[in-house]
Write a protein that holds these residues in place. Sequence first.
Motif, mmCIF file in Angstrom:
data_model
loop_
_atom_site.group_PDB
_atom_site.id
_atom_site.type_symbol
_atom_site.label_atom_id
_atom_site.label_comp_id
_atom_site.label_asym_id
_atom_site.label_seq_id
_atom_site.Cartn_x
_atom_site.Cartn_y
_atom_site.Cartn_z
ATOM 1 N N LEU A 1 0.821 -1.203 0.000
ATOM 2 C CA LEU A 1 0.000 0.000 0.000
ATOM 3 C C LEU A 1 0.859 1.259 0.000
ATOM 4 O O LEU A 1 2.009 1.259 0.447
ATOM 5 N N ALA A 2 0.274 2.338 -0.501
ATOM 6 C CA ALA A 2 0.935 3.642 -0.459
ATOM 7 C C ALA A 2 1.362 3.949 0.971
ATOM 8 O O ALA A 2 0.629 3.700 1.930
ATOM 9 N N GLY A 3 2.583 4.486 1.112
ATOM 10 C CA GLY A 3 3.143 4.770 2.423
ATOM 11 C C GLY A 3 4.102 3.712 2.925
ATOM 12 O O GLY A 3 4.746 3.900 3.961
ATOM 13 N N SER A 4 4.214 2.596 2.182
ATOM 14 C CA SER A 4 5.061 1.494 2.639
ATOM 15 C C SER A 4 6.310 1.327 1.782
ATOM 16 O O SER A 4 6.951 0.269 1.820
ATOM 17 N N ASN B 1 4.091 -5.951 -8.003
ATOM 18 C CA ASN B 1 3.239 -5.218 -7.065
ATOM 19 C C ASN B 1 2.082 -4.559 -7.806
ATOM 20 O O ASN B 1 2.216 -4.163 -8.976
ATOM 21 N N ALA B 2 0.970 -4.434 -7.119
ATOM 22 C CA ALA B 2 -0.148 -3.657 -7.641
ATOM 23 C C ALA B 2 0.199 -2.176 -7.595
ATOM 24 O O ALA B 2 1.121 -1.745 -6.887
ATOM 25 N N VAL B 3 -0.565 -1.381 -8.342
ATOM 26 C CA VAL B 3 -0.314 0.054 -8.383
ATOM 27 C C VAL B 3 -1.652 0.779 -8.550
ATOM 28 O O VAL B 3 -2.588 0.263 -9.168
ATOM 29 N N GLY B 4 -1.752 1.948 -7.940
ATOM 30 C CA GLY B 4 -2.966 2.748 -8.079
ATOM 31 C C GLY B 4 -4.111 2.228 -7.233
ATOM 32 O O GLY B 4 -3.942 1.420 -6.318
ATOM 33 N N GLY B 5 -5.311 2.727 -7.527
ATOM 34 C CA GLY B 5 -6.496 2.388 -6.748
ATOM 35 C C GLY B 5 -6.904 3.545 -5.854
ATOM 36 O O GLY B 5 -6.269 4.602 -5.843
ATOM 37 N N ASN C 1 1.429 0.934 -4.382
ATOM 38 C CA ASN C 1 2.527 1.846 -4.684
ATOM 39 C C ASN C 1 3.573 1.329 -5.668
ATOM 40 O O ASN C 1 4.710 1.807 -5.693
ATOM 41 N N GLY C 2 3.226 0.362 -6.516
ATOM 42 C CA GLY C 2 4.139 -0.026 -7.588
ATOM 43 C C GLY C 2 5.508 -0.435 -7.095
ATOM 44 O O GLY C 2 5.658 -1.232 -6.174
ATOM 45 N N GLY C 3 6.557 0.114 -7.720
ATOM 46 C CA GLY C 3 7.917 -0.199 -7.306
ATOM 47 C C GLY C 3 8.332 -1.632 -7.584
ATOM 48 O O GLY C 3 9.231 -2.153 -6.920
ATOM 49 N N ALA C 4 7.686 -2.276 -8.573
ATOM 50 C CA ALA C 4 8.091 -3.633 -8.933
ATOM 51 C C ALA C 4 9.579 -3.645 -9.257
ATOM 52 O O ALA C 4 10.141 -2.650 -9.719
#
Length: 280
Positions: free
Chosen positions: A184-187, A210-214, A221-224
């Motif tokens: 999640l965003a923030g991690s 990683n998933a992204v967006g939503g 938060n992406g960053g794959a």
Amino acid sequence: MSLPTAPLTVAAVQARPVPGDVAGNAHAAARLVGRAAGARVAVLPELFLPAYHPPTLGADPAGTDVVADPDGRVDDPRLDPLRVAARDAGAAVVIGAAVRHPDRRRTISSLVVDPGGTVTAAYDKQQLWGGERELFVAGRRGATLVVDQWRFGLGICYDGCFPEHGRAAAADGAHGYLCPSGYLAGSAHRRDLYYAARALDNTMFVVFANAVGGADPWRFNGGAAVYDPEGRPLARGADTGEDVLVASLDPSVLADTRAAHTMLLDRLPDAGAARATFVA
């Protein structure tokens, strides 16, 4: 365990699935696999097929889940585009799903779609995080995927936060570790630390999707990334936007790293079991 003799091309995907739309997300996954030019292994995020969206997963398990037979095979027509994409690419596709087993267990799982189009529920997440325990049960065993002499331990997201999970894969002879995830965003700090650390801990490659967006609170938060055996990124995605990151895993890098950093050989069989306590 012997090392591979030839390089292997892999892909780590970051993308945004639609909650509850298994058929639509399978079409999106097929498109993304098509972008992973030359990859023999493509890894997509945790729970990509139903999307990591607990309200939807809780409200519509019949619609979000795929069903495995006693041998772990999944025969679901919604996944047909993904079967075709794997066959066309000649790739093994690792993708997250919610799986219903014959004994009624419901798990967060990695499906493996092999280059022949067979879909298998290959690994069930062992370390459940937070509210996942309200919807799913933990997996019972580890798993290793073998592609062209390369051995890959399978993990899912929170599994990779436990050094012993990656170490168990390495002890089974893994040359790499495949981790579909949903951060999640923030991690971002933890996201970028854990998987690089698992690579260095075990001198193995790591492929992190990683998933992204939503929409908040389920914004990812992406960053794959693909990490080398010293934890350095061979490829890394941004924190936003869809991406397919392709990298080549070089067996000579694996051999050189393990020759220079011998943690796997030097580890004690029972480190720290006997301890002394001192009071100052």
